[in-house]
Structures are given as C-alpha cells and as structure tokens.
Design an enzyme around this catalytic site. Structure first.
Site, PDB file in Angstrom:
ATOM      1  N   CYS A 151      23.945  -1.741  20.314  1.00 30.99           N
ATOM      2  CA  CYS A 151      24.849  -1.871  21.419  1.00 30.99           C
ATOM      3  C   CYS A 151      24.863  -2.329  22.217  1.00 30.99           C
ATOM      4  O   CYS A 151      25.760  -3.075  22.339  1.00 30.99           O
ATOM      5  CB  CYS A 151      24.142  -0.444  21.959  1.00 30.99           C
ATOM      6  SG  CYS A 151      22.949   0.161  21.567  1.00 30.99           S
ATOM      7  N   HIS A 245      24.392   0.401  28.965  1.00 29.94           N
ATOM      8  CA  HIS A 245      23.685  -0.641  29.027  1.00 29.94           C
ATOM      9  C   HIS A 245      23.947  -1.831  30.049  1.00 29.94           C
ATOM     10  O   HIS A 245      25.248  -2.091  29.655  1.00 29.94           O
ATOM     11  CB  HIS A 245      23.452  -1.242  27.687  1.00 29.94           C
ATOM     12  CG  HIS A 245      22.689   0.256  26.263  1.00 29.94           C
ATOM     13  ND1 HIS A 245      22.168   0.915  27.256  1.00 29.94           N
ATOM     14  CD2 HIS A 245      22.721  -0.385  25.152  1.00 29.94           C
ATOM     15  CE1 HIS A 245      22.173   1.412  25.924  1.00 29.94           C
ATOM     16  NE2 HIS A 245      21.576   0.612  24.527  1.00 29.94           N
TER      17      HIS A 245
HETATM   18  N1  LIG Z   1      22.940   5.964  20.851  1.00 26.23           N
HETATM   19  C1  LIG Z   1      23.467   4.768  20.677  1.00 26.23           C
HETATM   20  O1  LIG Z   1      23.808   4.080  21.714  1.00 26.23           O
HETATM   21  C2  LIG Z   1      24.001   4.260  19.648  1.00 26.23           C
HETATM   22  C3  LIG Z   1      24.230   3.062  19.562  1.00 26.23           C
HETATM   23  C4  LIG Z   1      24.846   2.024  18.446  1.00 26.23           C
HETATM   24  C5  LIG Z   1      24.181   2.491  17.215  1.00 26.23           C
HETATM   25  N2  LIG Z   1      23.382   3.836  17.254  1.00 26.23           N
HETATM   26  C6  LIG Z   1      23.234   3.883  15.476  1.00 26.23           C
HETATM   27  O2  LIG Z   1      24.237   5.172  15.629  1.00 26.23           O
HETATM   28  C7  LIG Z   1      23.656   6.428  14.686  1.00 26.23           C
HETATM   29  C8  LIG Z   1      23.777   6.874  15.332  1.00 26.23           C
HETATM   30  O3  LIG Z   1      23.412   7.542  16.698  1.00 26.23           O
HETATM   31  P1  LIG Z   1      22.467   8.526  17.121  1.00 26.23           P
HETATM   32  O4  LIG Z   1      22.591   8.357  18.776  1.00 26.23           O
HETATM   33  O5  LIG Z   1      24.645   9.487  17.738  1.00 26.23           O
HETATM   34  O6  LIG Z   1      22.051   9.656  17.265  1.00 26.23           O
HETATM   35  P2  LIG Z   1      21.539  11.187  17.617  1.00 26.23           P
HETATM   36  O7  LIG Z   1      22.169  12.403  18.203  1.00 26.23           O
HETATM   37  O8  LIG Z   1      20.515  11.124  16.550  1.00 26.23           O
HETATM   38  O9  LIG Z   1      22.422  11.696  16.342  1.00 26.23           O
HETATM   39  C9  LIG Z   1      21.663  11.570  14.904  1.00 26.23           C
HETATM   40  C10 LIG Z   1      23.405  12.846  13.364  1.00 26.23           C
HETATM   41  O10 LIG Z   1      22.981  12.320  12.237  1.00 26.23           O
HETATM   42  C11 LIG Z   1      22.230  13.370  11.696  1.00 26.23           C
HETATM   43  N3  LIG Z   1      21.578  13.318  10.907  1.00 26.23           N
HETATM   44  C12 LIG Z   1      20.260  13.505  11.257  1.00 26.23           C
HETATM   45  N4  LIG Z   1      19.461  13.851   9.695  1.00 26.23           N
HETATM   46  C13 LIG Z   1      20.453  13.963   8.939  1.00 26.23           C
HETATM   47  C14 LIG Z   1      20.507  13.997   7.370  1.00 26.23           C
HETATM   48  N5  LIG Z   1      19.087  13.785   6.972  1.00 26.23           N
HETATM   49  N6  LIG Z   1      21.339  14.676   6.977  1.00 26.23           N
HETATM   50  C15 LIG Z   1      22.788  14.416   7.662  1.00 26.23           C
HETATM   51  N7  LIG Z   1      22.666  14.515   8.755  1.00 26.23           N
HETATM   52  C16 LIG Z   1      21.397  13.931   9.483  1.00 26.23           C
HETATM   53  C17 LIG Z   1      22.226  14.870  12.966  1.00 26.23           C
HETATM   54  O11 LIG Z   1      22.527  15.886  12.711  1.00 26.23           O
HETATM   55  P3  LIG Z   1      21.886  17.186  14.106  1.00 26.23           P
HETATM   56  O12 LIG Z   1      22.339  17.830  14.589  1.00 26.23           O
HETATM   57  O13 LIG Z   1      22.067  18.301  12.268  1.00 26.23           O
HETATM   58  O14 LIG Z   1      20.824  16.828  13.963  1.00 26.23           O
HETATM   59  C18 LIG Z   1      23.241  14.202  13.753  1.00 26.23           C
HETATM   60  O15 LIG Z   1      24.765  14.795  14.352  1.00 26.23           O
HETATM   61  C19 LIG Z   1      22.281   5.472  14.691  1.00 26.23           C
HETATM   62  O16 LIG Z   1      22.519   5.741  13.134  1.00 26.23           O
HETATM   63  C20 LIG Z   1      22.018   5.341  15.314  1.00 26.23           C
HETATM   64  O17 LIG Z   1      21.194   3.977  15.776  1.00 26.23           O
HETATM   65  C21 LIG Z   1      23.399   3.899  18.539  1.00 26.23           C
END
Ligand SMILES: NC(=O)c1ccc[n+]([C@@H]2O[C@H](COP(=O)([O-])OP(=O)(O)OC[C@H]3O[C@@H](n4cnc5c(N)ncnc54)[C@H](OP(=O)(O)O)[C@@H]3O)[C@@H](O)[C@H]2O)c1
Length: 354
Positions: A151, A245
């Site tokens: 990001c 950010h």
């Molecule tokens: N947040 C940001 O600003 C941002 C920016 C750039 C990139 N990212 C990347 O984008 C990705 C998602 O980030 P996020 O912030 O959205 O994270 P998050 O809110 O923690 O969401 C993670 C998602 O993955 C699912 N999940 C977790 N473990 C799993 C498993 N074993 N099998 C299947 N599904 C699973 C979760 O389901 P449950 O709800 O059921 O746990 C949830 O839907 C990550 O790789 C992160 O590094 C995030």
C-alpha cells in the site's frame, strides 16, 4: 465484456473493499466469495463484520461463502480471482488457480519481486503487464498471477512518477505514518494503538524499498529489471488514524526544479500509460495538489478520486541540503489495495489478457 469474478478473503478489510467496488462495477460480476473455515457454508451478510462507511451491497448478503479450496473454483465459474488473503494462505492457492487457467490479481506479498510477475500501479507502469506472457511461458500456466504492490509503495510511486519522468530521481527518503486499517480487521489491538504511535511495521520498509525500484524499473527479456539508478530508504510507522497513509518524502533530483515546476509536473500528470484505455476505476487526476500549508490530512482528503487519487501538499525545496520535499496521502485499502486491484483487472481486460 462482463467478467465473472471471485473474491478470496472477502470478509477482511481489503476483501470488503473489493466487494464494495465490484458490486457496482460495470464490467465485473461477483460469482463467488471465499473465506476461512469460520464462515464457509454460511451467508456473507451473517458472517462479515462490515466496517466500511457505505452499506454492505444488499444483493451479496445472501451469497454463501465457499471454502477456500482451489479445486472448488473453476475456469467455467470465474474469469478473474481477486485475492485478499494473508500471505501464508495465498501462496499455494494462487499458484493452483493460475495453473487452472485463472488470472489472479493479488494483494498478498509472495511473488511480488519475481521478475516474471507484473507488480502494477497502472498509471506508473501499465506496460509491465506484458511480462504476464513471459510468466505463462516460463511456468507453463494458462492463467497467471499479477500483484498489487504494498500500500505505501503504491502511494509513493504514484507521487514519484512525474518527478522521475520530468527531472530524474537519484535518491528518495520516505517516512510513513500508516493507518491502523493497514494491519487488517483484527491486526492491531486498540490498547496498543490508542493514544499512541508504533515506530515499526514488520517487513514494511524492505517492501517499500524493493518494490518501488521494481515498479519504476523496465521490462527486459528476462522480465522486469529493477531501476538501480534510484536509491530508496524508508522508515515506516503506525499511527492512530483509521484509513489513509501519509508519507513525508524527500527527493534528490537529477535536474534542478523550482517549486512551481514541481507543482506543475504533479498537477499535469495524467499518465500516458492508461489514459486512452478509459478504465472505469482510473481517477481523472491521479495526483491532486493542495496549496494549503496544512493539507493533505487523512480525514479530509483520503477519498479524493473515490480513494484512487493521491493528494500531495507542502511541495518545497531545501536549498541547504539539496532536496525537494513534500507530503503525500493515499487511501490504503483503495489506492493501496482493492481499488488498485480492480484497476489492474480492468487493464488486463482492456489488453485482452483476462
Ligand atoms: N489492509 C491494507 O491496507 C492492505 C493493503 C495492501 C495489502 N494488504 C494485504 O491484503 C491481504 C488482506 O489484508 P486485510 O487487511 O484485508 O486482512 P484481514 O482484514 O485480516 O482479512 C484477511 C481475510 O483472509 C481470510 N483468511 C484468513 N485466514 C484464512 C484461511 N486460512 N483460509 C481462508 N481465508 C482466510 C479472513 O477470513 P476471516 O474473516 O474468516 O478470518 C479474511 O477474509 C494481506 O495479504 C495484506 O497484507 C492489506
């Protein structure tokens, strides 16, 4: 033109952004939502803890969440998969889907630095999409994996691009103030971040430093070649802001530029790379320049260009040290994640690659 799409990790913060952007998208139709054991077999509306400022799209509330198993996802069912999974979960699943002929647009970090894997910030490096053909050839896949950058890196490289093009850039020093939502829905306990600042985000500085020079690199026969002419040093920090950010950026240019030339270059940047493609998610002005001395601010400016523009302010020169400096703000889950992912998918469709 309509493409059927899936969202993996649909209940998370980035997943919710995908669902929100895709539900009203003119080219894409959500055909499948997948998540962890917690939700599979249950209705999306009952499982998701919806936290976005706009309501959950009502049409998706009854969609049943599928178990995350590549064998349950077929090319007949979906054309494009958006992955918002944690890195350790994404790594094998994404490869399995690419092998099955599906194009995966992924926010997870694995493979971002592979030379045969496009790491796209479309206004900056849409031309890198062509390495997808190389990836398909080398790995013997019919589908493919395209990565959304980290990001902070997306926000930084968009603001740097006009400076690289107009004046040349030798060095970049960046200090970030990153929102809580960057750590995911359950990532950062309130007792840690409330009334506080955490001066460390694991792996973040390395990602900003390496991904930036890949995005600003060039396509070669062997894939994307890093731009080793530009040195980037990052210091990354978590602050008590919900979304958006903010980066404090110091740049050593190759050719000297006045403040008005810098402002002009940023304001006029329209990106030749995608401007004729009419991609629905591309903002009219990728960079908005504010003149007020106290802008940009996350709460006031993060939704510029529906969250797809970055907002730059306080552009100035430090004559003593020989650097130019500015502040840039971008929405981390839109420009920095799901919005960029949707823009990348539009680019792939426009180029006949998905
Ligand atoms: N947040 C940001 O600003 C941002 C920016 C750039 C990139 N990212 C990347 O984008 C990705 C998602 O980030 P996020 O912030 O959205 O994270 P998050 O809110 O923690 O969401 C993670 C998602 O993955 C699912 N999940 C977790 N473990 C799993 C498993 N074993 N099998 C299947 N599904 C699973 C979760 O389901 P449950 O709800 O059921 O746990 C949830 O839907 C990550 O790789 C992160 O590094 C995030």
């Amino acid at each position: 033109m309509t493409r059927r799409v899936a969202v993996l990790g649909a209940t998370g913060l980035v997943g919710q952004r995908f669902v929100s952007l895709l539900a009203k998208h003119p080219w894409f139709e959500i055909a499948l939502l997948a998540g962890s054991e917690r939700g599979c077999g249950r209705k999306y509306g009952e499982v998701v803890k919806w936290v976005l400022e706009e309501p959950m799209p009502s049409a998706l509330g009854d969609m049943v969440i599928e178990k995350l198993e590549p064998e349950r996802i077929s090319k007949e069912q979906v054309d494009i998969v958006f992955s918002a999974l944690p890195p350790e979960v994404a790594v094998d699943v994404e490869v399995e889907l690419a092998k099955k002929g599906i194009v995966v647009v992924s926010n997870a970090s694995p493979m971002r630095m592979e030379p045969d894997t496009p790491l796209l910030n479309p206004e900056v490096n849409a031309d890198h999409v062509e390495v997808l053909e190389l990836q398909r050839r080398i790995r013997n896949w019919n589908g493919g994996i395209v990565k959304v950058p980290n990001c902070t890196t997306s926000i930084l490289t968009l603001s740097l691009k006009p400076l690289v093009d107009e004046f040349g850039v030798r060095r970049v020093i960046v200090s970030s103030m990153q929102a809580i939502s960057g750590a995911g829905l359950t990532g950062l306990p309130a007792v840690i971040i409330a009334d506080n600042l955490v001066p460390f985000i694991e792996g973040e500085e390395e990602k900003v430093q390496s991904e930036s020079i890949k995005i600003l690199g060039e396509v070669s026969e062997k894939g994307v070649a890093l731009n080793k002419e530009i040195k980037v040093s990052a210091s990354c920090h978590r602050v008590n802001v919900l979304e958006g950010h903010t980066l404090s950026v110091f740049v050593e240019l190759r050719r000297s530029a006045s403040v008005s030339e810098l402002v002009e270059a940023m304001k006029e940047f329209k990106s030749n790379k995608i401007k004729n493609l009419k991609l629905p998610t591309a903002p009219l002005n990728p960079i908005i320049v504010r003149n007020e001395s106290d802008r940009p601010q996350p709460r006031l400016d993060r939704f510029e260009g529906k969250g797809m523009s970055v907002v730059v302010g306080r552009i100035r020169r430090d004559e003593e040290v020989g650097l130019v400096k500015y502040i840039v703000l971008g929405h981390n889950t839109i420009r920095g994640a799901a919005g960029n992912g949707v823009l990348i998918a539009e680019l792939l469709v426009a180029k006949g690659l998905a």
